[in-house]
Design a protein around this motif. Structure first.
Motif, PDB file in Angstrom:
ATOM      1  N   MET A  68       0.846  -1.196   0.000  1.00 12.44           N
ATOM      2  CA  MET A  68       0.000   0.000   0.000  1.00 12.44           C
ATOM      3  C   MET A  68       0.879   1.242   0.000  1.00 12.44           C
ATOM      4  SD  MET A  68      -3.133   0.885   2.562  1.00 12.44           S
ATOM      5  CE  MET A  68      -4.197   2.293   2.306  1.00 12.44           C
ATOM      6  N   ALA A  69       0.618   2.169  -0.900  1.00 13.60           N
ATOM      7  CA  ALA A  69       1.439   3.368  -1.035  1.00 13.60           C
ATOM      8  C   ALA A  69       1.219   4.314   0.130  1.00 13.60           C
ATOM      9  CB  ALA A  69       1.121   4.068  -2.346  1.00 13.60           C
ATOM     10  N   LYS A  70       2.248   5.094   0.420  1.00  9.78           N
ATOM     11  CA  LYS A  70       2.131   6.166   1.383  1.00  9.78           C
ATOM     12  C   LYS A  70       1.876   7.447   0.599  1.00  9.78           C
ATOM     13  CE  LYS A  70       4.251   7.890   5.626  1.00  9.78           C
ATOM     14  NZ  LYS A  70       5.455   7.831   6.507  1.00  9.78           N
ATOM     15  N   VAL A  71       0.799   8.154   0.929  1.00 11.25           N
ATOM     16  CA  VAL A  71       0.315   9.241   0.079  1.00 11.25           C
ATOM     17  C   VAL A  71       0.152  10.521   0.887  1.00 11.25           C
ATOM     18  CG1 VAL A  71      -1.556  10.006  -1.437  1.00 11.25           C
ATOM     19  CG2 VAL A  71      -0.887   7.594  -1.411  1.00 11.25           C
ATOM     20  N   ASP A  72       0.660  11.609   0.331  1.00 11.01           N
ATOM     21  CA  ASP A  72       0.415  12.940   0.887  1.00 11.01           C
ATOM     22  C   ASP A  72      -0.570  13.688  -0.001  1.00 11.01           C
ATOM     23  OD1 ASP A  72       2.220  12.427   2.861  1.00 11.01           O
ATOM     24  OD2 ASP A  72       3.569  14.102   2.400  1.00 11.01           O
ATOM     25  N   LEU A  73      -1.428  14.458   0.617  1.00 10.35           N
ATOM     26  CA  LEU A  73      -2.340  15.345  -0.102  1.00 10.35           C
ATOM     27  C   LEU A  73      -1.862  16.782   0.076  1.00 10.35           C
ATOM     28  CD1 LEU A  73      -5.036  16.240  -1.479  1.00 10.35           C
ATOM     29  CD2 LEU A  73      -6.091  16.126   0.801  1.00 10.35           C
ATOM     30  N   VAL A  74      -1.678  17.477  -1.051  1.00 11.70           N
ATOM     31  CA  VAL A  74      -1.418  18.908  -1.018  1.00 11.70           C
ATOM     32  C   VAL A  74      -2.641  19.588  -1.618  1.00 11.70           C
ATOM     33  CG1 VAL A  74       0.018  20.809  -1.845  1.00 11.70           C
ATOM     34  CG2 VAL A  74       1.078  18.656  -1.145  1.00 11.70           C
ATOM     35  N   PHE A  75      -3.371  20.285  -0.764  1.00 13.94           N
ATOM     36  CA  PHE A  75      -4.636  20.914  -1.159  1.00 13.94           C
ATOM     37  C   PHE A  75      -4.390  22.406  -1.328  1.00 13.94           C
ATOM     38  CE2 PHE A  75      -8.820  22.796  -0.301  1.00 13.94           C
ATOM     39  CZ  PHE A  75      -9.622  22.032  -1.144  1.00 13.94           C
ATOM     40  N   ARG A  76      -4.710  22.921  -2.524  1.00 18.91           N
ATOM     41  CA  ARG A  76      -4.415  24.310  -2.863  1.00 18.91           C
ATOM     42  C   ARG A  76      -5.712  25.091  -2.983  1.00 18.91           C
ATOM     43  NH1 ARG A  76      -0.328  22.381  -7.623  1.00 18.91           N
ATOM     44  NH2 ARG A  76      -2.325  22.035  -8.647  1.00 18.91           N
ATOM     45  N   GLN A  77      -5.869  26.069  -2.105  1.00 24.53           N
ATOM     46  CA  GLN A  77      -7.093  26.862  -2.133  1.00 24.53           C
ATOM     47  C   GLN A  77      -6.750  28.350  -2.167  1.00 24.53           C
ATOM     48  OE1 GLN A  77      -8.961  25.483   1.503  1.00 24.53           O
ATOM     49  NE2 GLN A  77      -8.166  27.200   2.689  1.00 24.53           N
ATOM     50  N   ILE A  78      -7.608  29.082  -2.853  1.00 20.87           N
ATOM     51  CA  ILE A  78      -7.471  30.543  -2.859  1.00 20.87           C
ATOM     52  C   ILE A  78      -8.736  31.094  -2.224  1.00 20.87           C
ATOM     53  CG2 ILE A  78      -7.073  32.596  -4.264  1.00 20.87           C
ATOM     54  CD1 ILE A  78      -5.729  30.822  -6.325  1.00 20.87           C
ATOM     55  N   ASP A  79      -9.751  31.254  -3.029  1.00 24.14           N
ATOM     56  CA  ASP A  79     -11.028  31.719  -2.481  1.00 24.14           C
ATOM     57  C   ASP A  79     -12.177  30.987  -3.162  1.00 24.14           C
ATOM     58  OD1 ASP A  79     -10.748  32.759  -4.965  1.00 24.14           O
ATOM     59  OD2 ASP A  79     -10.844  34.866  -4.373  1.00 24.14           O
ATOM     60  N   GLU A  80     -11.909  29.739  -3.557  1.00 22.24           N
ATOM     61  CA  GLU A  80     -12.950  28.961  -4.235  1.00 22.24           C
ATOM     62  C   GLU A  80     -14.152  28.763  -3.319  1.00 22.24           C
ATOM     63  OE1 GLU A  80      -8.977  27.663  -5.967  1.00 22.24           O
ATOM     64  OE2 GLU A  80      -9.804  28.065  -3.964  1.00 22.24           O
ATOM     65  N   ARG A  81     -15.314  28.913  -3.889  1.00 21.40           N
ATOM     66  CA  ARG A  81     -16.546  28.730  -3.118  1.00 21.40           C
ATOM     67  C   ARG A  81     -16.690  27.288  -2.642  1.00 21.40           C
ATOM     68  NH1 ARG A  81     -22.213  28.300  -5.293  1.00 21.40           N
ATOM     69  NH2 ARG A  81     -23.612  28.801  -3.554  1.00 21.40           N
ATOM     70  N   THR A  82     -16.081  26.362  -3.350  1.00 21.77           N
ATOM     71  CA  THR A  82     -16.207  24.931  -3.044  1.00 21.77           C
ATOM     72  C   THR A  82     -15.103  24.418  -2.123  1.00 21.77           C
ATOM     73  OG1 THR A  82     -14.985  24.482  -5.097  1.00 21.77           O
ATOM     74  CG2 THR A  82     -17.391  24.364  -5.202  1.00 21.77           C
ATOM     75  N   ARG A  83     -14.242  25.285  -1.595  1.00 21.60           N
ATOM     76  CA  ARG A  83     -13.017  24.815  -0.954  1.00 21.60           C
ATOM     77  C   ARG A  83     -13.274  23.877   0.232  1.00 21.60           C
ATOM     78  NH1 ARG A  83     -13.720  30.158  -0.058  1.00 21.60           N
ATOM     79  NH2 ARG A  83     -13.852  30.918   2.095  1.00 21.60           N
ATOM     80  N   ASP A  84     -14.238  24.174   1.092  1.00 23.97           N
ATOM     81  CA  ASP A  84     -14.468  23.327   2.266  1.00 23.97           C
ATOM     82  C   ASP A  84     -14.976  21.946   1.871  1.00 23.97           C
ATOM     83  OD1 ASP A  84     -13.654  25.395   3.900  1.00 23.97           O
ATOM     84  OD2 ASP A  84     -15.691  26.120   4.286  1.00 23.97           O
ATOM     85  N   VAL A  85     -15.940  21.922   0.945  1.00 26.19           N
ATOM     86  CA  VAL A  85     -16.481  20.638   0.485  1.00 26.19           C
ATOM     87  C   VAL A  85     -15.414  19.879  -0.300  1.00 26.19           C
ATOM     88  CG1 VAL A  85     -18.264  19.536  -0.927  1.00 26.19           C
ATOM     89  CG2 VAL A  85     -18.821  21.560   0.431  1.00 26.19           C
ATOM     90  N   ALA A  86     -14.623  20.594  -1.097  1.00 28.39           N
ATOM     91  CA  ALA A  86     -13.574  19.944  -1.895  1.00 28.39           C
ATOM     92  C   ALA A  86     -12.535  19.281  -1.006  1.00 28.39           C
ATOM     93  CB  ALA A  86     -12.912  20.965  -2.817  1.00 28.39           C
ATOM     94  N   LEU A  87     -12.132  19.946   0.072  1.00 31.18           N
ATOM     95  CA  LEU A  87     -11.158  19.351   0.987  1.00 31.18           C
ATOM     96  C   LEU A  87     -11.741  18.124   1.679  1.00 31.18           C
ATOM     97  CD1 LEU A  87      -8.456  19.333   2.417  1.00 31.18           C
ATOM     98  CD2 LEU A  87      -9.351  21.013   4.047  1.00 31.18           C
ATOM     99  N   GLU A  88     -12.987  18.215   2.106  1.00 36.61           N
ATOM    100  CA  GLU A  88     -13.649  17.069   2.741  1.00 36.61           C
ATOM    101  C   GLU A  88     -13.679  15.866   1.812  1.00 36.61           C
ATOM    102  OE1 GLU A  88     -18.180  15.920   4.238  1.00 36.61           O
ATOM    103  OE2 GLU A  88     -17.589  18.036   4.092  1.00 36.61           O
TER     104      GLU A  88
END
Length: 476
Positions: free
Chosen positions: A1-21
């Motif tokens: 099983m791979a070890k995975v990092d998530l890099v989440f890039r947000q500015i002011d997207e309206r969807t940012r909270d739902v997208a991160l979830e």
């Protein structure tokens, strides 16, 4: 099983909270890094490449991407240095962007690239530019995969303005301009209506007015850095106020209301697709076109499992647990068995004017012997697959014009005869003469994309012809 990092890039997207979830839910990362409101994008890329990772893969996700399927099984099985995700974009249809699966050695190579001076490609697409420069010495090419991801849906007007002002600046080559123009033709609104499509059009026209084609990289950079101020002023002039926050309930309601939408990704209900064309009839272009329509097909697979299974008359192919189909001559000796093994499949026969095909395939065979001494086990499997397919498809190991001419005619007759009572299961298409999505998309019950059909072989043919000519000149 791979070890995975998530890099989440947000500015002011309206969807940012739902997208991160959704990203955390469907990538299941071991570590999460959030880059918050870093502008311009050149600085965002610089910051993300300074992150110290302890993982096998980094998945970069933009906050305008709503991931609707579990991506972790694919990531765990992946060994490619880079996989770009096909997504469903609100403004441009099916395209690859927003979610980037990147192996850690490539991430480190990108961080080590010396940033070019006065490079417009870097100014406009810094991440893509550094990735391409890093991959070149690795001898690797990026791969693509279809996922069920919504991109640029439900965004706020100021975000759309900034994105499509930038999109205009990124569309100043002939090919990119044509792509943007085709997309804009589909931005149809009702009379008097102002919506997200209207805002995107307004932003494109705004950037065209303010940034001339003669602008320098520094001038373009300064305009991009000031985009938030431009957006604020334009929205105020248009009398547009901010929208309400976007919630998971909003997404669920939209998905329920659009339950008949075309679905993509592994859970999508779609047939297997098999290309039946001989090599050099547009099979690589067909593979790319199918991928743009949501079908991930393997072109001429040379892995050991596939070789052993086909060579031993096993047609429940392991590869087809992960792919939606196969293209090129791998299918030709076994397409009738594949038809039985995978009921409901679709078949695409790529054809080409025969004399043109004979010339192309003769160049294709140049410096590609069926037999040679190798020390690499993977290359040995490749050679065995080549020998098997040449013998079973053409009845010979090397190019012979008369033999290949006969095989071409006989193969077309055989396929047409096999499907003569099933016209809905077979598409005959001449990609090399210019046919493309206008025939392929309806056959597979997919909308015609805004993007042009990806004609791949012309470039390869030209390169191979040049190499053959150069070799003859050296011999002479």
């Amino acid at each position: 099983m791979a070890k995975v990092d998530l890099v989440f890039r947000q500015i002011d997207e309206r969807t940012r909270d739902v997208a991160l979830e959704l990203a955390i839910e469907n990538i299941q990362p071991d570590a999460v890094h959030v880059i918050d409101d870093v502008r311009p994008f050149t600085e965002c890329v610089s910051q993300m490449l300074r992150i110290e990772h302890d993982c096998d893969y980094v998945v970069y996700v933009d906050a305008d991407c709503l991931i609707l399927e579990n991506m972790r099984p694919f990531i765990d099985s992946c060994d490619a240095p880079y996989v770009d995700s096909y997504v469903s974009d609100r403004f441009r249809g099916r395209l690859h962007c927003g979610v980037h699966i990147t192996r850690i050695d490539l991430v480190r190579a990108m961080a080590a690239v010396e940033i070019p001076d006065d490079d417009m490609k870097y100014v406009l697409r810094p991440e893509s530019r550094l990735r391409n420069l890093a991959m070149k010495p690795m001898g690797s090419a990026k791969q693509f995969r279809n996922f069920d991801i919504l991109h640029d849906h439900f965004q706020a007007y100021h975000h759309i303005f900034m994105k499509y002002a930038l999109r205009e600046l990124r569309s100043r080559t002939k090919v990119q301009r044509e792509r943007l123009t085709r997309s804009m033709k589909k931005w149809v609104t009702r009379d008097g209506e102002f919506c997200d499509l209207s805002m995107a059009r307004h932003a494109v026209e705004y950037a065209r007015r303010l940034v001339p084609l003669s602008a320098t990289p520094d001038e373009v950079h300064d305009f991009i850095a000031a985009l938030p101020e431009h957006a604020e002023a334009e929205l105020k002039a248009l009398g547009i106020t901010s929208e309400a926050p976007f919630t998971r309930a909003d997404l669920d309601a939209w998905l329920e209301a659009n339950s008949d939408r075309v679905a993509y990704g592994r859970k999508a209900d779609k047939p297997k697709v098999f290309g039946l064309g001989l090599s050099r009839t547009g099979t690589r272009s067909l593979t790319s076109g199918l991928q743009m329509l949501g079908f991930d097909c393997s072109h001429y697979p040379i892995d050991e499992d596939t070789y052993i299974e086909i060579a031993n008359a096993q047609y429940d192919l392991t590869l087809l647990r992960y792919f939606d189909g196969l293209t090129d001559i791998t299918t030709i000796p076994i397409y009738q068995q594949l038809d039985k093994q995978y009921p409901g499949s679709k078949f695409v026969l790529t054809v080409r004017e025969k004399e043109s095909w004979l010339g192309s395939v003769s160049r294709h065979y140049y410096n590609r012997p069926a037999f040679k001494d190798v020390n690499d086990p993977d290359e040995e499997v490749h050679l065995r697959m080549r020998q098997f397919l040449r013998a079973s498809v053409y009845g010979c190991y090397n190019f012979c014009k008369d033999r290949f001419s006969w095989v071409y005619d006989q193969h077309v007759r055989d396929v047409m005869t096999f499907f003569k009572d099933r016209p809905d299961d077979l598409l005959v298409i001449d990609i090399c003469s210019g046919e493309g999505f206008e025939r392929l998309a309806p056959f597979l019950d997919r909308p015609v994309p805004s993007e042009v059909f990806p004609h791949k072989g012309a470039v390869l043919s030209r390169k191979m012809a040049e190499e053959a000519a150069a070799q003859k000149a050296r011999v002479a």
